[in-house]
Design a protein around this motif. Structure first.
Motif, PDB file in Angstrom:
ATOM      1  N   ALA A  16       0.839  -1.206   0.000  1.00 32.24           N
ATOM      2  CA  ALA A  16       0.000   0.000   0.000  1.00 32.24           C
ATOM      3  C   ALA A  16       0.869   1.250   0.000  1.00 32.24           C
ATOM      4  O   ALA A  16       0.602   2.211  -0.737  1.00 32.24           O
ATOM      5  CB  ALA A  16      -0.937  -0.008   1.203  1.00 32.24           C
ATOM      6  N   VAL A  21      -1.536   4.143  -1.682  1.00 30.82           N
ATOM      7  CA  VAL A  21      -2.945   4.011  -1.297  1.00 30.82           C
ATOM      8  C   VAL A  21      -3.005   3.509   0.148  1.00 30.82           C
ATOM      9  O   VAL A  21      -2.007   3.054   0.695  1.00 30.82           O
ATOM     10  CB  VAL A  21      -3.719   3.049  -2.232  1.00 30.82           C
ATOM     11  CG1 VAL A  21      -3.726   3.557  -3.662  1.00 30.82           C
ATOM     12  CG2 VAL A  21      -3.155   1.640  -2.177  1.00 30.82           C
ATOM     13  N   SER A  22      -4.172   3.589   0.745  1.00 28.13           N
ATOM     14  CA  SER A  22      -4.317   3.099   2.115  1.00 28.13           C
ATOM     15  C   SER A  22      -4.334   1.573   2.117  1.00 28.13           C
ATOM     16  O   SER A  22      -4.733   0.950   1.118  1.00 28.13           O
ATOM     17  CB  SER A  22      -5.609   3.629   2.737  1.00 28.13           C
ATOM     18  OG  SER A  22      -6.732   2.996   2.160  1.00 28.13           O
ATOM     19  N   ARG A  24      -6.415  -0.273   3.622  1.00 29.92           N
ATOM     20  CA  ARG A  24      -7.814  -0.680   3.460  1.00 29.92           C
ATOM     21  C   ARG A  24      -8.220  -0.696   1.988  1.00 29.92           C
ATOM     22  O   ARG A  24      -8.891  -1.604   1.517  1.00 29.92           O
ATOM     23  CB  ARG A  24      -8.726   0.263   4.259  1.00 29.92           C
ATOM     24  CG  ARG A  24     -10.188  -0.057   4.147  1.00 29.92           C
ATOM     25  CD  ARG A  24     -10.497  -1.386   4.766  1.00 29.92           C
ATOM     26  NE  ARG A  24     -11.867  -1.766   4.467  1.00 29.92           N
ATOM     27  CZ  ARG A  24     -12.492  -2.771   4.993  1.00 29.92           C
ATOM     28  NH1 ARG A  24     -11.880  -3.528   5.872  1.00 29.92           N
ATOM     29  NH2 ARG A  24     -13.711  -3.056   4.669  1.00 29.92           N
ATOM     30  N   CYS A  25      -7.801   0.335   1.252  1.00 35.16           N
ATOM     31  CA  CYS A  25      -8.105   0.407  -0.179  1.00 35.16           C
ATOM     32  C   CYS A  25      -7.472  -0.781  -0.913  1.00 35.16           C
ATOM     33  O   CYS A  25      -8.132  -1.441  -1.711  1.00 35.16           O
ATOM     34  CB  CYS A  25      -7.590   1.722  -0.750  1.00 35.16           C
ATOM     35  SG  CYS A  25      -7.876   1.928  -2.507  1.00 35.16           S
ATOM     36  N   LEU A  26      -6.216  -1.048  -0.622  1.00 35.24           N
ATOM     37  CA  LEU A  26      -5.535  -2.165  -1.274  1.00 35.24           C
ATOM     38  C   LEU A  26      -6.185  -3.496  -0.899  1.00 35.24           C
ATOM     39  O   LEU A  26      -6.336  -4.372  -1.749  1.00 35.24           O
ATOM     40  CB  LEU A  26      -4.049  -2.176  -0.921  1.00 35.24           C
ATOM     41  CG  LEU A  26      -3.199  -3.212  -1.633  1.00 35.24           C
ATOM     42  CD1 LEU A  26      -3.314  -3.101  -3.147  1.00 35.24           C
ATOM     43  CD2 LEU A  26      -1.748  -3.117  -1.197  1.00 35.24           C
ATOM     44  N   TRP A  27      -6.598  -3.647   0.354  1.00 37.90           N
ATOM     45  CA  TRP A  27      -7.282  -4.867   0.784  1.00 37.90           C
ATOM     46  C   TRP A  27      -8.584  -5.045   0.002  1.00 37.90           C
ATOM     47  O   TRP A  27      -8.892  -6.137  -0.454  1.00 37.90           O
ATOM     48  CB  TRP A  27      -7.550  -4.805   2.288  1.00 37.90           C
ATOM     49  CG  TRP A  27      -8.145  -6.065   2.823  1.00 37.90           C
ATOM     50  CD1 TRP A  27      -7.471  -7.191   3.209  1.00 37.90           C
ATOM     51  CD2 TRP A  27      -9.531  -6.342   3.015  1.00 37.90           C
ATOM     52  NE1 TRP A  27      -8.365  -8.145   3.636  1.00 37.90           N
ATOM     53  CE2 TRP A  27      -9.649  -7.649   3.528  1.00 37.90           C
ATOM     54  CE3 TRP A  27     -10.693  -5.611   2.807  1.00 37.90           C
ATOM     55  CZ2 TRP A  27     -10.861  -8.237   3.834  1.00 37.90           C
ATOM     56  CZ3 TRP A  27     -11.913  -6.199   3.110  1.00 37.90           C
ATOM     57  CH2 TRP A  27     -11.987  -7.496   3.620  1.00 37.90           C
ATOM     58  N   ASP A  28      -9.343  -3.948  -0.168  1.00 38.63           N
ATOM     59  CA  ASP A  28     -10.587  -4.008  -0.954  1.00 38.63           C
ATOM     60  C   ASP A  28     -10.306  -4.420  -2.399  1.00 38.63           C
ATOM     61  O   ASP A  28     -11.008  -5.238  -2.967  1.00 38.63           O
ATOM     62  CB  ASP A  28     -11.320  -2.666  -0.936  1.00 38.63           C
ATOM     63  CG  ASP A  28     -12.024  -2.395   0.378  1.00 38.63           C
ATOM     64  OD1 ASP A  28     -12.303  -3.348   1.133  1.00 38.63           O
ATOM     65  OD2 ASP A  28     -12.302  -1.203   0.658  1.00 38.63           O
ATOM     66  N   TRP A  29      -9.270  -3.826  -2.997  1.00 43.02           N
ATOM     67  CA  TRP A  29      -8.906  -4.168  -4.379  1.00 43.02           C
ATOM     68  C   TRP A  29      -8.541  -5.647  -4.486  1.00 43.02           C
ATOM     69  O   TRP A  29      -8.923  -6.318  -5.439  1.00 43.02           O
ATOM     70  CB  TRP A  29      -7.745  -3.329  -4.854  1.00 43.02           C
ATOM     71  CG  TRP A  29      -8.049  -1.887  -5.116  1.00 43.02           C
ATOM     72  CD1 TRP A  29      -9.270  -1.279  -5.096  1.00 43.02           C
ATOM     73  CD2 TRP A  29      -7.109  -0.874  -5.429  1.00 43.02           C
ATOM     74  NE1 TRP A  29      -9.135   0.059  -5.376  1.00 43.02           N
ATOM     75  CE2 TRP A  29      -7.831   0.333  -5.591  1.00 43.02           C
ATOM     76  CE3 TRP A  29      -5.731  -0.846  -5.591  1.00 43.02           C
ATOM     77  CZ2 TRP A  29      -7.205   1.542  -5.905  1.00 43.02           C
ATOM     78  CZ3 TRP A  29      -5.112   0.344  -5.899  1.00 43.02           C
ATOM     79  CH2 TRP A  29      -5.837   1.528  -6.062  1.00 43.02           C
TER      80      TRP A  29
END
Length: 72
Positions: A16, A21-22, A24-29
């Motif tokens: 990340a 990116v955060s 959390r954003c990378l986890w969502d992706w």
């Protein structure tokens, strides 16, 4: 490890930070299959690993499909 050894994979927070990116954003992706990753381990010890090679290829492919203005 010596300085000449290349890192093969990054953990979520490392990847990340590199991508800007955060976590959390990378986890969502990753959960949605947008970015390539591997799940390693089981249960509470399961972690996501992001191959440096696959991330480079993913970024190159993403940049080639993005409009010239930079906004999708």
């Amino acid at each position: 490890m010596s300085d000449s050894t290349e890192t093969l994979a990054l953990r979520l927070r490392q990847a990340a930070a590199v991508l800007g990116v955060s976590p959390r954003c990378l986890w969502d992706w990753a959960k949605k299959g947008i970015v390539p990753c591997k799940k390693v381990g089981a249960g509470k010890r399961q972690v996501l690993l992001f191959s440096v090679h696959e991330l480079r290829n993913w970024l190159a492919a993403s940049n080639s499909t993005q409009p010239k203005g930079g906004v999708a």
